[in-house]
Motif scaffolding. Structure first.
Motif, PDB file in Angstrom:
ATOM      1  N   TYR A   1       1.119   5.856  -3.357  1.00 52.56           N
ATOM      2  CA  TYR A   1       1.491   7.277  -3.494  1.00 52.56           C
ATOM      3  C   TYR A   1       1.852   7.640  -4.925  1.00 52.56           C
ATOM      4  O   TYR A   1       1.589   8.759  -5.388  1.00 52.56           O
ATOM      5  CB  TYR A   1       2.666   7.577  -2.550  1.00 52.56           C
ATOM      6  CG  TYR A   1       3.411   8.839  -2.921  1.00 52.56           C
ATOM      7  CD1 TYR A   1       2.874  10.091  -2.635  1.00 52.56           C
ATOM      8  CD2 TYR A   1       4.641   8.777  -3.578  1.00 52.56           C
ATOM      9  CE1 TYR A   1       3.550  11.252  -2.994  1.00 52.56           C
ATOM     10  CE2 TYR A   1       5.319   9.928  -3.932  1.00 52.56           C
ATOM     11  CZ  TYR A   1       4.773  11.165  -3.643  1.00 52.56           C
ATOM     12  OH  TYR A   1       5.441  12.300  -4.002  1.00 52.56           O
TER      13      TYR A   1
ATOM     14  N   GLY B   1       2.227   2.927   4.000  1.00 50.04           N
ATOM     15  CA  GLY B   1       0.851   2.604   3.658  1.00 50.04           C
ATOM     16  C   GLY B   1       0.244   1.605   4.614  1.00 50.04           C
ATOM     17  O   GLY B   1       0.944   0.891   5.334  1.00 50.04           O
TER      18      GLY B   1
ATOM     19  N   HIS C   1      -4.397   2.910   1.900  1.00 55.69           N
ATOM     20  CA  HIS C   1      -3.914   4.285   1.817  1.00 55.69           C
ATOM     21  C   HIS C   1      -2.394   4.278   1.704  1.00 55.69           C
ATOM     22  O   HIS C   1      -1.715   3.497   2.370  1.00 55.69           O
ATOM     23  CB  HIS C   1      -4.313   5.084   3.064  1.00 55.69           C
ATOM     24  CG  HIS C   1      -5.782   5.124   3.319  1.00 55.69           C
ATOM     25  ND1 HIS C   1      -6.605   6.100   2.810  1.00 55.69           N
ATOM     26  CD2 HIS C   1      -6.587   4.290   4.031  1.00 55.69           C
ATOM     27  CE1 HIS C   1      -7.846   5.873   3.195  1.00 55.69           C
ATOM     28  NE2 HIS C   1      -7.856   4.778   3.941  1.00 55.69           N
ATOM     29  N   GLY C   2      -1.866   5.160   0.865  1.00 53.61           N
ATOM     30  CA  GLY C   2      -0.427   5.355   0.749  1.00 53.61           C
ATOM     31  C   GLY C   2      -0.094   6.827   0.845  1.00 53.61           C
ATOM     32  O   GLY C   2      -0.704   7.657   0.151  1.00 53.61           O
TER      33      GLY C   2
ATOM     34  N   PRO D   1       0.806  -1.228   0.000  1.00 57.15           N
ATOM     35  CA  PRO D   1       0.000   0.000   0.000  1.00 57.15           C
ATOM     36  C   PRO D   1       0.835   1.273   0.000  1.00 57.15           C
ATOM     37  O   PRO D   1       0.348   2.325  -0.421  1.00 57.15           O
ATOM     38  CB  PRO D   1      -0.838  -0.134   1.277  1.00 57.15           C
ATOM     39  CG  PRO D   1      -0.098  -1.110   2.138  1.00 57.15           C
ATOM     40  CD  PRO D   1       0.561  -2.063   1.191  1.00 57.15           C
TER      41      PRO D   1
END
Length: 446
Positions: A73, A177, A166-167, A69
């Motif tokens: 980004y 992440g 989420h990153g 993760p």
């Protein structure tokens, strides 16, 4: 902006509909009888499948990385992916062989950048698959010359995973992440016995059967880190790591004893057990290293460790079930190259080419042929992989900077344990689409 996503919805519908093939094209996998089946967790997208299942340290701006993760980004545009997975398998021992095929949903995923430092993603993918049919026969003690017992073991189903990840960028080159997953699914297992008496041709053939249905639901979490360092104008190094802790999944188990005719019509059925408990799925650790030229080429290697000894089968209490698996590992290497992503004179130079392979031990403990003891034999899994990303249309187009890709991966491999007499040879083909689009482009007028 809207045309690619209309096409994506169509492809996604086809991918979801492909799950119906599971009922018609069954790929027999004897080893999926153990634990919660063949675990898909720890593998990744089509890109990863074409590069020897690596991806812990390989970021991509155009494709979603669902292994680590922290690499989300690098998805700076809205990215939507859908894939279909298929497999052709040959199973053989010293005497016989059979060929089966299957096709089903690979995965669905969507990544959305929320800021310059933060990207979120969610998706649906398989976690494990169960599909096996095994038949054995032996004479009945006391009537060895006339009566034979035929035993059949079969199972179907598996677990699915819905994840939300989420990153974020913490510092220059350093990203972190986290993802949370909801696991759910049903596994059906049957054990039946038929007695055949060669001296009594008037007897109606029946079979006694134990039918176990287990329904699973629970949460699992994974964390990841990634660091990328530019070592020169033409070279960068990247390091990544992920850890998914073991999780206790709620399990609702029902056991029934049945008598059936051979045409499967039920003579009698009695529910003997219906209880709620837990199943413990194992922890998974992955580390990876990558090297790239800051432009169009990269090479990497991953190590995956599955602590299968943490697995515990169904139990009324957490962490108290039967230990059915051992520890396993996988080492993968892979590379990808895009000769010239901006070429206008040659389409083939805009194609991304990927190659790789992997080798490892499965977490399943195989039993030697002719032995009733749970003697551990390493179940070797090895394969060669390759694949392509084919640009659709004329490439990235402003003002929405839309990009569409057709992704493929191919795998030729073998699963075998020494002295078991059983060999699985498989060919896997995955195909999917990726759409990239910038949703928040500020319009400018001259």
């Amino acid at each position: 902006m809207y045309k690619p996503f209309r096409a994506l919805l169509l492809i996604s519908g086809l991918a979801i509909g492909s799950q119906q093939l599971q009922a018609q094209q069954l790929s027999n996998s004897p080893y999926s009888r153990f634990g919660i089946g063949d675990m898909v967790h720890g593998t990744g997208s089509i890109r990863s499948a074409a590069m020897g299942q690596i991806g812990v340290a390989n970021g991509s701006a155009a494709l979603i990385n669902d292994q680590n993760p922290a690499l989300l980004y690098y998805n700076s545009s809205v990215t939507f992916e859908a894939a279909v997975a298929s497999e052709l398998k040959r199973i053989s021992d010293k005497n016989t062989s059979q060929i089966d095929g299957t096709g089903n949903l690979g995965y669905l995923s969507l990544a959305i950048p929320l800021s310059r430092r933060w990207t979120s993603a969610f998706g649906l993918r398989p976690y494990s698959r169960v599909n096996y049919v095994t038949v054995a026969s032996q004479p009945v003690v006391g009537a060895e010359n006339t009566v034979t017992a035929f035993s059949e073991y079969n199972g179907s189903g598996g677990l699915n995973e819905v994840y939300f990840a989420h990153g974020v960028r913490i510092a220059n080159g350093l990203t972190a992440g986290v993802s949370g997953s909801y696991l759910f699914g049903t596994i059906d297992r049957q054990e039946s016995t038929v007695l055949v008496d060669t001296e009594d041709s008037t007897s109606a053939l029946q079979k006694t059967l134990i039918h176990t249905t287990s329904k699973y639901s629970g949460l699992m979490f994974k964390g990841g880190l990634h660091y990328r360092k530019k070592v020169s104008d033409k070279a960068s190094l990247g390091f990544g790591a992920t850890y998914a802790g073991k999780a206790n999944i709620e399990t609702d188990r029902q056991v029934a004893q049945e008598r059936r005719f051979l045409d499967e019509s039920v003579i009698s059925s009695l529910v003997t057990d219906s209880v709620e408990g837990y199943t413990t799925v194992p922890q998974v650790l992955q580390v990876g290293l990558t090297f790239d030229n800051n432009k169009n080429w990269s090479v990497g290697a991953d190590y995956t460790r599955v602590t299968g000894s943490d697995f515990r089968g169904f139990s009324l209490n957490k962490n108290e079930g039967r230990q059915e698996l051992g520890d396993g590992y996988r080492i993968g290497v892979g590379t990808e190259i895009t000769p010239d992503a901006g070429s206008v004179s040659s389409y083939l130079r805009r194609v991304t080419y990927r190659f790789g392979g992997y080798y490892g031990n499965s977490a399943i403990n195989a039993i030697a042929q002719g032995s009733n003891a749970a003697t551990v034999h390493d179940l070797k899994d090895m394969a060669l992989t390759w694949g392509f990303s084919l640009p659709l249309g004329r490439g990235v187009r402003p003002p929405d900077y839309t990009q569409a890709l057709l992704n493929t991966s191919f795998t030729v491999g073998q699963l075998q344990a020494k002295n078991t007499g059983l060999k699985e040879q498989y060919f896997r083909f995955n195909v999917g689409v990726t759409f990239n689009n910038r949703w928040f482009v500020k319009r400018k007028f001259d």
